[in-house]
Scaffold this motif. Structure first.
Motif, PDB file in Angstrom:
ATOM      1  N   LEU A 183       1.198  -1.371  -0.034  1.00 53.70           N
ATOM      2  CA  LEU A 183      -0.104  -0.499  -0.073  1.00 53.70           C
ATOM      3  C   LEU A 183       1.035   1.366   0.317  1.00 53.70           C
ATOM      4  O   LEU A 183       1.590   0.968   0.849  1.00 53.70           O
ATOM      5  N   LEU A 184       0.476   1.921  -0.679  1.00 51.14           N
ATOM      6  CA  LEU A 184       1.805   3.595  -0.662  1.00 51.14           C
ATOM      7  C   LEU A 184       0.053   4.537   0.251  1.00 51.14           C
ATOM      8  O   LEU A 184      -0.927   4.430  -1.170  1.00 51.14           O
ATOM      9  N   PHE A 185       1.014   5.026   0.879  1.00 51.72           N
ATOM     10  CA  PHE A 185       0.380   5.784   1.344  1.00 51.72           C
ATOM     11  C   PHE A 185       1.032   7.317   1.491  1.00 51.72           C
ATOM     12  O   PHE A 185       1.985   7.328   1.094  1.00 51.72           O
ATOM     13  N   TYR A 186       0.176   8.368   2.277  1.00 53.53           N
ATOM     14  CA  TYR A 186       0.312   9.940   2.861  1.00 53.53           C
ATOM     15  C   TYR A 186       0.044  10.136   3.846  1.00 53.53           C
ATOM     16  O   TYR A 186      -1.288   9.965   4.362  1.00 53.53           O
ATOM     17  N   HIS A 206      -2.476  11.649  10.879  1.00 49.18           N
ATOM     18  CA  HIS A 206      -3.075  11.217   9.705  1.00 49.18           C
ATOM     19  C   HIS A 206      -2.488  10.140   8.152  1.00 49.18           C
ATOM     20  O   HIS A 206      -1.445  11.037   7.941  1.00 49.18           O
ATOM     21  N   SER A 207      -3.551   9.283   7.468  1.00 49.21           N
ATOM     22  CA  SER A 207      -2.525   9.386   6.382  1.00 49.21           C
ATOM     23  C   SER A 207      -3.628   8.915   5.667  1.00 49.21           C
ATOM     24  O   SER A 207      -5.459   7.837   6.006  1.00 49.21           O
ATOM     25  N   SER A 208      -3.600   8.628   4.437  1.00 49.12           N
ATOM     26  CA  SER A 208      -4.895   8.164   2.718  1.00 49.12           C
ATOM     27  C   SER A 208      -3.552   7.589   2.347  1.00 49.12           C
ATOM     28  O   SER A 208      -2.899   8.201   2.007  1.00 49.12           O
ATOM     29  N   GLN A 209      -4.678   6.283   2.194  1.00 47.24           N
ATOM     30  CA  GLN A 209      -3.868   5.238   0.834  1.00 47.24           C
ATOM     31  C   GLN A 209      -3.967   6.223   0.251  1.00 47.24           C
ATOM     32  O   GLN A 209      -5.461   6.223  -0.607  1.00 47.24           O
ATOM     33  N   ILE A 210      -2.868   6.024  -1.079  1.00 50.48           N
ATOM     34  CA  ILE A 210      -3.049   6.722  -2.492  1.00 50.48           C
ATOM     35  C   ILE A 210      -3.086   5.911  -3.266  1.00 50.48           C
ATOM     36  O   ILE A 210      -4.030   5.366  -4.680  1.00 50.48           O
ATOM     37  N   CYS A 211      -2.664   4.484  -3.202  1.00 51.77           N
ATOM     38  CA  CYS A 211      -2.992   3.501  -4.481  1.00 51.77           C
ATOM     39  C   CYS A 211      -2.268   2.058  -3.271  1.00 51.77           C
ATOM     40  O   CYS A 211      -1.459   2.212  -2.588  1.00 51.77           O
ATOM     41  N   HIS A 212      -2.638   0.713  -4.290  1.00 52.05           N
ATOM     42  CA  HIS A 212      -2.270  -0.366  -3.735  1.00 52.05           C
ATOM     43  C   HIS A 212      -1.572  -0.562  -5.435  1.00 52.05           C
ATOM     44  O   HIS A 212      -1.915  -0.798  -6.204  1.00 52.05           O
ATOM     45  N   ALA A 251       4.306  -2.578   3.284  1.00 54.04           N
ATOM     46  CA  ALA A 251       4.021  -3.976   3.106  1.00 54.04           C
ATOM     47  C   ALA A 251       2.978  -4.928   3.380  1.00 54.04           C
ATOM     48  O   ALA A 251       3.405  -4.646   5.481  1.00 54.04           O
ATOM     49  N   ILE A 252       1.895  -5.697   3.179  1.00 51.92           N
ATOM     50  CA  ILE A 252       0.819  -5.770   3.548  1.00 51.92           C
ATOM     51  C   ILE A 252       0.587  -7.099   3.740  1.00 51.92           C
ATOM     52  O   ILE A 252      -0.234  -7.766   4.556  1.00 51.92           O
ATOM     53  N   GLU A 253       2.338  -7.741   2.912  1.00 48.43           N
ATOM     54  CA  GLU A 253       2.094  -9.337   2.734  1.00 48.43           C
ATOM     55  C   GLU A 253       3.806  -9.321   2.690  1.00 48.43           C
ATOM     56  O   GLU A 253       4.538  -8.175   2.002  1.00 48.43           O
ATOM     57  N   GLU A 262       1.458  11.061 -11.912  1.00 50.23           N
ATOM     58  CA  GLU A 262      -0.335  10.894 -11.342  1.00 50.23           C
ATOM     59  C   GLU A 262       0.045  10.607  -9.448  1.00 50.23           C
ATOM     60  O   GLU A 262      -1.609  11.003  -8.720  1.00 50.23           O
ATOM     61  N   ARG A 263       0.926  10.290  -9.135  1.00 50.63           N
ATOM     62  CA  ARG A 263       0.859  10.197  -8.098  1.00 50.63           C
ATOM     63  C   ARG A 263       1.386  11.569  -7.137  1.00 50.63           C
ATOM     64  O   ARG A 263       0.745  11.778  -5.929  1.00 50.63           O
TER      65      ARG A 263
END
Length: 110
Positions: free
Chosen positions: A4-7, A13-19, A44-46, A78-79
Motif C-alpha cells: 500500500l502506498l500512503f500519504y 493521519h494517513s490516506s491510501q494513495i494506491c495499492h 507491505a501488507i505481505e 499521477e502519484r
C-alpha cells in the motif's frame, strides 16, 4: 507482492494513495526529482521481494529506454497529483474540525 502506498501527515493521519501489485514500482519521484520531498510512505501488507535502483543506474536505463521513462514519469506525476489532492482534503478536514472545536469552546463559555 501486496503493498500500500500512503500519504502521511505530520499528525499521523494517513490516506491510501494506491495499492501496488506484483511487478509494480515505487520511489520513482525520488529518482526523477532529486530534491523533491517524499510524497508517500510504503507499507507491505505481505512478504515482498524488493529491489533497489540507484539514481545513476536509473539514468543509464532511461537513456536507452525512453518509452519506459515516459511511463514512469506519467505514473510519478499521477502519484504526486494524488498526494496533493489528499493533502488538500486533509487541510480542509483539519480546518473544519478546528472551526467546530472553536464553536464548542465558545458555547461552553456561555
Amino acid at each position: 507482492m501486496s503493498v500500500l502506498l500512503f500519504y502521511f501527515q505530520l499528525d499521523f493521519h494517513s490516506s491510501q494513495i494506491c495499492h501496488l501489485d506484483d511487478g509494480a514500482h515505487f520511489g520513482e519521484v525520488a529518482l526523477l526529482v532529486p530534491d523533491q520531498r517524499r510524497v508517500a510512505s510504503v507499507i507491505a501488507i505481505e512478504v515482498c521481494e524488493v529491489y533497489r535502483l540507484d539514481r545513476k543506474d536509473f539514468r543509464k536505463c532511461i537513456a536507452v529506454h525512453t518509452e519506459l521513462f515516459a511511463n514512469i514519469e506519467r505514473i510519478a506525476t499521477e502519484r504526486i497529483e494524488r498526494a496533493v489532492i489528499v493533502e488538500e482534503q486533509h487541510k480542509r478536514y483539519l480546518m473544519r474540525n478546528s472551526v467546530q472545536m472553536d464553536r464548542r469552546r465558545m458555547n461552553m463559555n456561555y
